[in-house]
Design an enzyme around this catalytic site. Structure first.
Site, PDB file in Angstrom:
ATOM      1  CB  CYS A  15      -0.903  -0.084   1.168  1.00  0.00           C
ATOM      2  SG  CYS A  15      -1.580  -1.565   1.534  1.00  0.00           S
ATOM      3  CD1 TRP A  56      -0.856  -5.399  -3.878  1.00  0.00           C
ATOM      4  CD2 TRP A  56       0.059  -6.520  -1.928  1.00  0.00           C
ATOM      5  NE1 TRP A  56       0.502  -6.667  -4.044  1.00  0.00           N
ATOM      6  CE2 TRP A  56       0.239  -7.191  -2.896  1.00  0.00           C
ATOM      7  CE3 TRP A  56      -0.119  -7.305  -0.284  1.00  0.00           C
ATOM      8  CZ2 TRP A  56       1.018  -8.129  -3.136  1.00  0.00           C
ATOM      9  CZ3 TRP A  56       0.551  -7.821   0.278  1.00  0.00           C
ATOM     10  CH2 TRP A  56       1.212  -8.621  -1.175  1.00  0.00           C
ATOM     11  CG  ASN A 115       0.508   2.124   3.380  1.00  0.00           C
ATOM     12  OD1 ASN A 115      -0.351   1.645   3.360  1.00  0.00           O
ATOM     13  ND2 ASN A 115       1.785   2.565   3.274  1.00  0.00           N
ATOM     14  N   GLY A 116      -0.077  -1.034   7.087  1.00  0.00           N
ATOM     15  CA  GLY A 116       0.619  -2.602   7.673  1.00  0.00           C
ATOM     16  C   GLY A 116      -0.112  -3.035   8.125  1.00  0.00           C
ATOM     17  CD  GLU A 130      17.997 -11.416  -8.951  1.00  0.00           C
ATOM     18  OE1 GLU A 130      18.071 -11.841  -8.178  1.00  0.00           O
ATOM     19  OE2 GLU A 130      17.566 -10.337  -9.621  1.00  0.00           O
ATOM     20  CD  GLU A 148      10.373 -10.464  -9.531  1.00  0.00           C
ATOM     21  OE1 GLU A 148       9.850 -10.647  -8.591  1.00  0.00           O
ATOM     22  OE2 GLU A 148      11.974 -10.087  -9.438  1.00  0.00           O
ATOM     23  CG  HIS A 157      23.960 -34.369  -5.054  1.00  0.00           C
ATOM     24  ND1 HIS A 157      24.265 -35.953  -4.334  1.00  0.00           N
ATOM     25  CD2 HIS A 157      24.724 -33.601  -5.743  1.00  0.00           C
ATOM     26  CE1 HIS A 157      25.783 -36.276  -4.665  1.00  0.00           C
ATOM     27  NE2 HIS A 157      25.573 -34.775  -5.439  1.00  0.00           N
ATOM     28  CE  LYS A 170      11.455  -2.156  -6.680  1.00  0.00           C
ATOM     29  NZ  LYS A 170      12.294  -2.908  -7.349  1.00  0.00           N
TER      30      LYS A 170
HETATM   31  O1  M6R Z   1      13.928  -4.361  -1.066  1.00  0.00           O
HETATM   32  P1  M6R Z   1      14.478  -5.217  -0.933  1.00  0.00           P
HETATM   33  O2  M6R Z   1      15.702  -5.661  -1.322  1.00  0.00           O
HETATM   34  O3  M6R Z   1      15.406  -5.487   0.670  1.00  0.00           O
HETATM   35  O4  M6R Z   1      13.494  -6.078  -1.105  1.00  0.00           O
HETATM   36  C1  M6R Z   1      13.968  -7.769  -1.099  1.00  0.00           C
HETATM   37  C2  M6R Z   1      13.445  -8.653  -1.729  1.00  0.00           C
HETATM   38  O5  M6R Z   1      11.852  -8.540  -1.324  1.00  0.00           O
HETATM   39  C3  M6R Z   1      13.140  -8.239  -3.917  1.00  0.00           C
HETATM   40  O6  M6R Z   1      14.439  -8.147  -4.166  1.00  0.00           O
HETATM   41  C4  M6R Z   1      11.798  -9.355  -3.810  1.00  0.00           C
HETATM   42  O7  M6R Z   1      12.882 -10.345  -3.803  1.00  0.00           O
HETATM   43  C5  M6R Z   1      12.192  -8.329  -5.914  1.00  0.00           C
HETATM   44  N1  M6R Z   1      11.160  -8.621  -6.026  1.00  0.00           N
HETATM   45  C6  M6R Z   1      12.971  -9.843  -6.933  1.00  0.00           C
HETATM   46  O8  M6R Z   1      13.090  -8.715  -8.273  1.00  0.00           O
END
Ligand code: M6R
Length: 617
Positions: free
Chosen positions: A2, A74, A100-101, A490, A497, A513, A612
């Protein structure tokens, strides 16, 4: 997650609020709304779905307002409907709140409110706060309405368990916004005869660079000309205004179809910027903001890196470097596990937290856990003024610039770059790395921006073709060894995602394995195999996979012909030092994830179910 924005001042309030919401939308949302005080009357407009729909609805109204609050939601409690969207109101419709929260004790609070005769309209935890404020206002003794409102909010939030950042309006105190924070970020912008409240720097900075950072357990009384802070007991606190010199997130995509692609292409320039800030002449890298004294930095006998998602992958890369160059035993921990695992934390340990946003709830909890045991924390963070930067003993800023795409790309390579430079910095302090070695490594590092640019320019069309070929694949596997193992993780995370195709990253040596059972003739297997010290081993692993008939996609060093007959796609990087290859090998994988998702017609910048910054557990 949010987003909150509130404004008080002389501008067109609705216009300012909608613009603020648009700057918050990258965080992910599924409904939105605003509340304004039109004269002395509260007016609320909410919609499920996009801000553009809210804008359309708003175009039917004309408000004479000087103050308002706005929210992108959200969904957590209840589906994304206009009724569940914020702002929420009390029974009489005179108090309005955005939040938010997550309020952990909202069910008992809600039941008690219902028993006391309140009528609640939504399924949200937020609405209970409006009703608690209403009850507190009913017994307020203060004559000054603004102060009465502040203390009513204060007494209401004392009843909450969980996390909150809130901004509230009350019809009877039309010149103020009351805000409070516990566990979710909130900032105040102090302009010239105007002020704003925001959950994110991106929302506040276009109005003013003068920012007050609210701490947990603090409330703010915001008027057009003044900001006052209070603690939960009602004591007034000093106000510290910070000048925030951060770039304002660009709202347009500079000709790119998505923010993610724009940010992928920004990486060479970002690295150039990092180089200009950190590497001057022949000297070892400098970190001007790093307040941890050299005597402390060289004394640690153990390092724990803790982070989430992409930042955790960067942490794994750090582990390889710290152990290889600094000879310090290092663990790279997933923050959500670290915080509940009762880890052994001794005073000769350094905890490094890595985060783009600086607000990730689990990573923040890990920082608090370490600090509560008197273990120092160094944070590598992108967003200045974020909670982690304030709660850590020392900070290194990542200088990736605002990252809008939910999938982290340029923040990741900025994290890798800083971990590499930090290793050189500590290695020099410890006299483990000679000036010659540092110079040689920095020479390689300085060539990276151009090498990144080459990968992006020269591999892009081949990556596109690869994306088209595997558009309908059911799952992908990503394999690597050594310093590129985090790259495999990664690459797989990026694909998952944004494209919703299942993908797993494995250390190639572990593959036989068990996971090798997954491979059949249709399985795309992405092998990250630059010419490095584990290349021969990697080659053997690739042959095992190929023998099962899989479809090979290889990332390797230019000039390597080993895969000409076996791989369907070969992406190449320029030769560089082995420990710098992850800054290059990840680029075709970012592009691949992007193109697969774009070709599927998906919303690349705002993938489903993702936010995000994950500010709740
Ligand atoms: O803001 P942060 O780097 O702490 O966020 C960590 C993860 O939530 C973030 O890297 C998430 O995995 C991304 N969507 C990856 O692309």
């Amino acid at each position: 997650m949010c987003g909150i924005f509130g404004y008080i001042g002389e501008r067109d309030v609705v216009e300012v609020l909608v613009a603020g919401l648009k700057r918050l939308q990258y965080r992910g949302y599924d409904s939105c709304g605003i509340a304004v005080l039109d004269g002395n009357e509260l007016a609320i407009v909410k919609e499920a779905g996009r801000i553009e729909r809210l804008e359309q609805t708003l175009s039917r109204y004309t408000f004479q307002a000087k103050v308002g609050i706005a929210h992108t939601r959200w969904a957590t409690h209840g589906t994304p409907t206009p009724v569940n969207a914020h702002p929420h109101i009390d029974c009489q419709g005179t108090v309005s709140i955005v939040h938010n929260g997550v309020i952990d004790n909202f069910l008992p609070l809600r039941e008690a409110l219902l028993k006391r005769g309140h009528i609640l309209r939504s399924e949200t935890d937020t609405e209970v706060i409006a009703h608690l404020i209403e009850e507190e206002l009913a017994c307020a003794a203060e004559e000054d309405k603004a102060i009465a409102f502040l203390h009513a909010v204060r007494r209401a939030v004392q009843q909450l368990k969980g996390s909150y950042a809130i901004a509230c309006l009350w019809e009877e105190a039309p010149g103020v916004i009351v805000a409070a924070r516990h566990g979710s970020p909130l900032l105040l912008g102090v302009g010239n005869n105007e002020a704003c409240v925001g959950s994110d720097l991106n929302a506040v900075l276009p109005l003013t660079k003068q920012v007050v950072l609210l701490n947990d357990g603090e409330l703010a009384l915001v008027t057009q000309t003044q900001v006052r802070l209070f603690d939960l007991e009602g004591n007034e606190l000093p106000v510290k205004v910070h000048l925030m010199e951060w770039e304002i997130a660009e709202e347009d995509r500079a000709g790119f179809p998505t923010f993610m692609l724009k940010e992928i292409y920004e990486q060479p320039d970002r690295l150039r910027k990092i180089l200009s800030l950190r590497c001057q002449g022949e000297a070892p890298p400098v970190f001007e903001e790093l307040t941890m004294p050299p005597s402390q930095l060289i004394a640690f006998r153990r390092i724990i890196v803790q982070a989430a998602g992409t930042s955790w992958h960067a942490g794994l890369y750090g582990k390889y470097l710290f152990e290889r160059y600094l000879r310090v035993p290092t663990d790279a921990e997933i923050a959500s596990e670290f915080r509940y695992r009762e880890p052994v934390l001794e005073q000769d340990t350094l905890v490094i937290a890595i985060s783009q946003s600086g607000e990730t709830a689990d990573t923040l909890a890990g920082i608090r856990q370490a600090r509560s045991r008197f273990v120092p924390v160094l944070s590598l963070c992108n967003v200045p003024g974020s909670t982690m930067t304030r709660e850590s003993n020392a900070v290194i800023y990542l200088h990736a610039g605002p990252e809008i795409g939910v999938a982290s790309t340029k923040a990741y390579t900025a994290q890798l770059a800083h971990l590499f430079l930090l290793t050189l910095h500590i290695g020099r302090l410890k006299w483990l790395l000679s000036q010659e070695t540092i110079n040689a490594l920095l020479d390689e590092f300085r060539q990276l921006p151009d090498k990144m640019q080459r990968v992006l320019d020269e591999q892009e069309s081949l990556v596109r073709e690869c994306a088209r070929t595997f558009l309908n694949a059911r799952y992908f596997l990503y394999l690597a060894r050594g310093i590129n193992y985090p790259t495999a993780l990664e690459g797989a995370l990026k694909l998952k995602e944004v494209s919703y195709i299942h993908a797993s990253g494995y250390p190639a040596g572990e593959f036989k394995h068990g996971p090798i059972a997954l491979v059949d003739k249709d399985t795309p297997v992405v092998c990250i195999a630059p010419l490095d010290s584990v290349y021969e081993k990697m080659l053997a692993n690739i042959q095992e996979v190929k023998a099962r008939g899989s479809r090979l996609i290889v990332v390797t060093t230019e000039g390597n012909r080993d895969f000409d007959d076996t791989a369907e796609f070969i992406f190449t990087i320029s030769p560089t030092h082995e420990d710098l290859t992850p800054l290059l090998t990840v680029l075709p994988l970012q592009l691949l994830a992007h193109h697969v998702a774009a070709m599927k017609g998906l919303d690349v910048d705002k993938p489903r179910n993702l936010a995000k910054s994950v500010t709740v557990e």
